[in-house]
Structure formats: structure tokens, C-alpha cells
Design an enzyme around this catalytic site. Structure first.
Site, mmCIF file in Angstrom:
data_model
loop_
_atom_site.group_PDB
_atom_site.id
_atom_site.type_symbol
_atom_site.label_atom_id
_atom_site.label_comp_id
_atom_site.label_asym_id
_atom_site.label_seq_id
_atom_site.Cartn_x
_atom_site.Cartn_y
_atom_site.Cartn_z
ATOM 1 N N GLU A 84 0.860 -1.193 0.000
ATOM 2 C CA GLU A 84 0.000 0.000 0.000
ATOM 3 C C GLU A 84 0.886 1.230 0.000
ATOM 4 O OE1 GLU A 84 -2.990 -0.199 3.095
ATOM 5 O OE2 GLU A 84 -3.395 -2.318 2.713
HETATM 6 O O1 9MR Z 1 -8.249 3.362 1.347
HETATM 7 C C1 9MR Z 1 -9.238 2.746 2.151
HETATM 8 C C2 9MR Z 1 -10.324 3.732 2.483
HETATM 9 O O2 9MR Z 1 -11.041 4.102 1.306
HETATM 10 C C3 9MR Z 1 -11.298 3.137 3.497
HETATM 11 O O3 9MR Z 1 -12.210 4.127 3.929
HETATM 12 C C4 9MR Z 1 -10.537 2.569 4.697
HETATM 13 C C5 9MR Z 1 -11.474 1.821 5.621
HETATM 14 O O4 9MR Z 1 -11.985 0.685 5.011
HETATM 15 O O5 9MR Z 1 -9.535 1.681 4.281
HETATM 16 C C6 9MR Z 1 -8.580 2.239 3.415
HETATM 17 O O6 9MR Z 1 -7.632 1.246 3.068
HETATM 18 C C7 9MR Z 1 -6.864 0.728 4.159
HETATM 19 C C8 9MR Z 1 -6.546 -0.710 3.856
HETATM 20 O O7 9MR Z 1 -7.717 -1.433 3.611
HETATM 21 C C9 9MR Z 1 -5.748 -1.353 4.984
HETATM 22 N N1 9MR Z 1 -4.583 -0.591 5.311
HETATM 23 C C10 9MR Z 1 -4.777 0.842 5.505
HETATM 24 C C11 9MR Z 1 -5.519 1.441 4.315
HETATM 25 C C12 9MR Z 1 -5.653 2.945 4.470
HETATM 26 O O8 9MR Z 1 -6.453 3.238 5.575
#
Ligand code: 9MR
Length: 379
Positions: A275
């Protein structure tokens, strides 16, 4: 509308060439064919796969230009949210596979490797998952059964169509101990073992990963290695570790990232950067950088210094920071099999809303006009 339509048309044509899109300029001016290195996936082809997160809107057709750019630039996709428990299994008897099915199909048709994200996470999991019909906490056995049913339904549905799964996400605290969650409280620390076992049963050919943020930290690294070794010692398959990389211009110290890559690879599993994004904005003092999405600080102007564009000197700093990251990743390309960015372009990245909502950040390699940033060719 614009005084210089001709220049704009040329610029648009050039940007679609640079992004590998099928713009009309490409057909009418074959001599201007984009060199291969002008797509990210071609640029890093000798080193690792290069991926992006895809949102529900992007996959369901609301943002076709985003999707075209993603297809051209990347060779692996991860659903940003569409396979999280609350989205794909919002109620006990209700699954919503619309976005996930569309993504799986699109990935297959467009030669994109797909990484499912994520099966077991303390976050974005509805309360009902942990409760019986009376709202009382489930027993260990009942919760294990619920976990298994979910994994069967989701990972089993895409068996042989999804390359890999982030089986468990963010189970560790910053000090490397196991995070307290409803999973760990009701089932016990071995919930991770069960998640991997169930995933293996449901999708025997998929690669199975543990995924977390701040895995560069030595304490958290020790916890992750203990987690990997525990699974290995019990004969439970774990194929890789995803190091989320929600970084900034000055955090973390990159030698720590490198040390972690080397240490994880020494356990014998794949290492992936899952990520990646590098925020250029100031981070509120005293708060933990990383990706704890429960952090939500009121917007303050001083933390949003570039609402109308990024000064070129900061863009240069960002380029240097990315170069330092990629120098390390390329040096260890025998260990790092994939680098995934958390979003396609700066226009739609979670960094614009974390840890404060409504900021203007510039964390990715593709800008708001869907063009590769100038420094990309130096990476
Ligand atoms: O980018 C994602 C965001 O749109 C969502 O609101 C959030 C909650 O579901 O999750 C974000 O993605 C996360 C990922 O799934 C896990 N690692 C951290 C990422 C950033 O928060």
C-alpha cells in the site's frame, strides 16, 4: 472555450501516449509511439509486479479514465474496499458481490493479477459478526464457524480466479504484540492460524499473505516474524508478507524498511510492498504515522499547505524520496515480488482524508490530470 485549443489537444494526445491509452493521436501519429518504459509496469518489469488499489466507483464504470490508466500502467490490482467484510457480507444472510465480481472479471479480461483484500480484519467488520441473535457475544466455536463460512463464501467464490489473498490484516500492535480485537478476545490468539487454514481449504491454489502497516519498525518486525514462524512451525501455509507503506517525506528511516525486507525474506516467504503512498503534508505532532483509520483529527489550515498545487521544490523532494525507496526495492528485487500503490492518482487517494479530512495531498506517481509525474522516469 480555450484560447489555445491546438496546444491543449497536443498535450492531451501526449499524455494519453505517455499513459499507454488508445488515444486517437496514437493512431494518427504512429511515429510518436510511446517508449515502453513510459508505463510503470514496463519500467519495473525486470524487478517486480506493479499494482494499484481499485475503488468500487472505478470498477463499476463511474470513472472510466481512471480504469484505463490503471489497466495501462499496472499489472496487478487490489480492491481498495470492495472485498472487506462490511462491504461484501454486510448482514448474516446477505452478500454483495457486485463490485467484487466486476473486478474479478475485469482483471481476468485485462490480464491483471488480483490480490483479494482482506478476509479477517479487526476493522470494517460489522458488530453482528461477533454476536448471536440475542446480541450476546458468540462462543469461540460459533465465531470460528462464522469465520470459516465467510472465507468459504468469499475466497471459495473466486477460487482459481484470485491470485492471492491478504488473509489477515493488521493483527499487530506497534510494539509487536498481538492487537486486542473481538477476534482475539473471543477466539484467542490462534484466530490467525484458523484464518490461514480456512483460506487454504477455500482457495487451495491462492497465495496467502499477512498484511500490516509500519512493518519497518523493529519491534513490529519481531512480532511479524514470530507470527510467520508460528504458522510455519505448525505446517500452516503462509506465502508472503505485505508491508503496507503509508510513508511521508521524512518517515520512516528507510534503512529500517530495508532491514525488514531482508528479515522477512529470511523466513522464506515473499515480501511485497502493498500500500505504497508518500504524503507530502505535515503530520500532526505526537500522532502515530501509519494507517490507523480510527485517527480522525479536525482539519486545520496549517496542515493543508498546498490546496492549489504542489510547489516544484516539494515535488522534487517527493521524487527524491521515491527514488530512495525504489533504489532499495530494486536492490532487493530478488526478495520483493510486488509493489502496489494505494490508489491510481492523487485525485482519489485516502491520504486526502487521513488523518484529517479534506486536505490536498500528492502521494502517488500519477497526478490529478492522470499523468505520470515528471520524476517517474528517474526511478
Ligand atoms: O483506502 C481505504 C479507504 O477508502 C477506506 O475508507 C478505509 C477503511 O476501510 O480503508 C482504506 O484502506 C486501508 C486498507 O484497507 C488497509 N490498510 C490501511 C488502508 C488505508 O487506511
Amino acid at each position: 472555450m480555450h484560447k489555445n485549443k491546438f496546444t491543449i489537444a497536443i498535450l492531451l494526445g501526449m499524455s494519453s501516449l505517455a499513459l499507454g491509452c488508445n488515444g486517437s493521436a496514437e493512431q494518427s501519429k504512429p511515429t510518436l509511439k510511446a517508449p515502453e518504459q513510459l508505463t510503470l509496469k514496463a519500467q519495473f518489469k525486470e524487478h517486480f509486479k506493479i499494482g494499484t488499489a481499485i475503488s468500487r466507483d472505478q470498477i463499476l464504470g463511474a470513472l472510466p479514465e481512471d480504469l484505463n490508466v490503471a489497466k495501462a500502467q499496472f499489472n496487478t490490482f487490489t480492491p481498495e474496499n470492495s472485498m472487506k467484510w462490511e462491504r461484501i457480507h454486510p448482514e448474516l444472510e446477505t452478500y454483495d458481490f457486485e463490485a467484487a465480481d466486476a473486478l474479478v472479471q475485469y482483471a481476468q479480461e485485462n490480464n491483471q493479477e488480483l490480490v483479494g483484500h482482506t478476509l479477517v480484519w479487526h476493522s470494517q467488520t460489522p458488530d453482528w459478526v461477533f454476536e448471536d441473535e440475542q446480541g450476546e457475544p458468540l462462543t469461540r466455536d460459533a465465531l470460528l464457524m462464522r469465520m470459516q463460512n465467510h472465507i468459504n463464501a468469499v475466497a471459495g467464490r473466486y477460487k482459481n480466479r484470485i491470485f492471492a489473498w491478504d488473509v489477515v490484516n493488521e493483527a499487530l500492535n506497534e510494539d509487536g504484540t498481538l492487537r486486542e480485537s473481538k477476534w482475539s478476545t473471543i477466539i484467542g490468539d490462534d484466530f490467525i492460524e484458523y484464518a490461514f487454514k480456512y483460506a487454504k481449504q477455500a482457495a487451495p491454489n491462492a497465495k496467502l499473505y499477512y498484511n500490516d502497516y509500519n512493518l519497518y519498525k523493529p519491534e513490529k518486525r519481531a512480532g511479524a516474524i514470530a507470527l510467520i514462524k508460528n504458522l510455519q512451525s505448525k505446517g500452516i501455509e503462509i506465502d508472503g508478507i505485505g508491508m503496507q507503506a503509508h510513508y511521508s517525506l521524512d518517515n520512516p528511516e528507510l534503512s529500517l524498511m530495508e532491514d525488514s525486507i531482508v528479515a522477512y525474506a529470511a523466513t522464506g516467504i515473499d515480501v511485497m510492498i502493498t500500500e505504497l503512498d508518500i504524503s507530502v503534508l505535515p503530520f500532526p505532532e505526537g500522532e502515530e504515522q501509519g494507517a490507523d483509520i480510527s485517527l480522525d483529527i479536525a482539519l486545520q489550515e496549517r496542515f493543508n499547505p498546498y490546496p492549489n498545487g504542489l510547489p516544484s521544490e516539494v515535488n522534487t523532494q517527493l521524487g527524491e524520496r521515491y527514488k530512495a525507496v525504489f533504489d532499495i526495492l530494486k536492490k532487493h528485487d530478488d526478495k520483493v515480488s510486488r509493489v502496489t500503490f494505494w490508489g491510481i492518482s492523487d485525485a482519489r487517494t485516502w491520504r486526502n482524508d487521513w488523518p484529517m479530512q479534506g486536505r490536498t495531498d500528492y502521494p502517488l506517481l500519477i497526478d490529478r490530470e492522470l499523468k505520470l509525474k515528471s520524476f517517474v522516469s528517474d526511478l
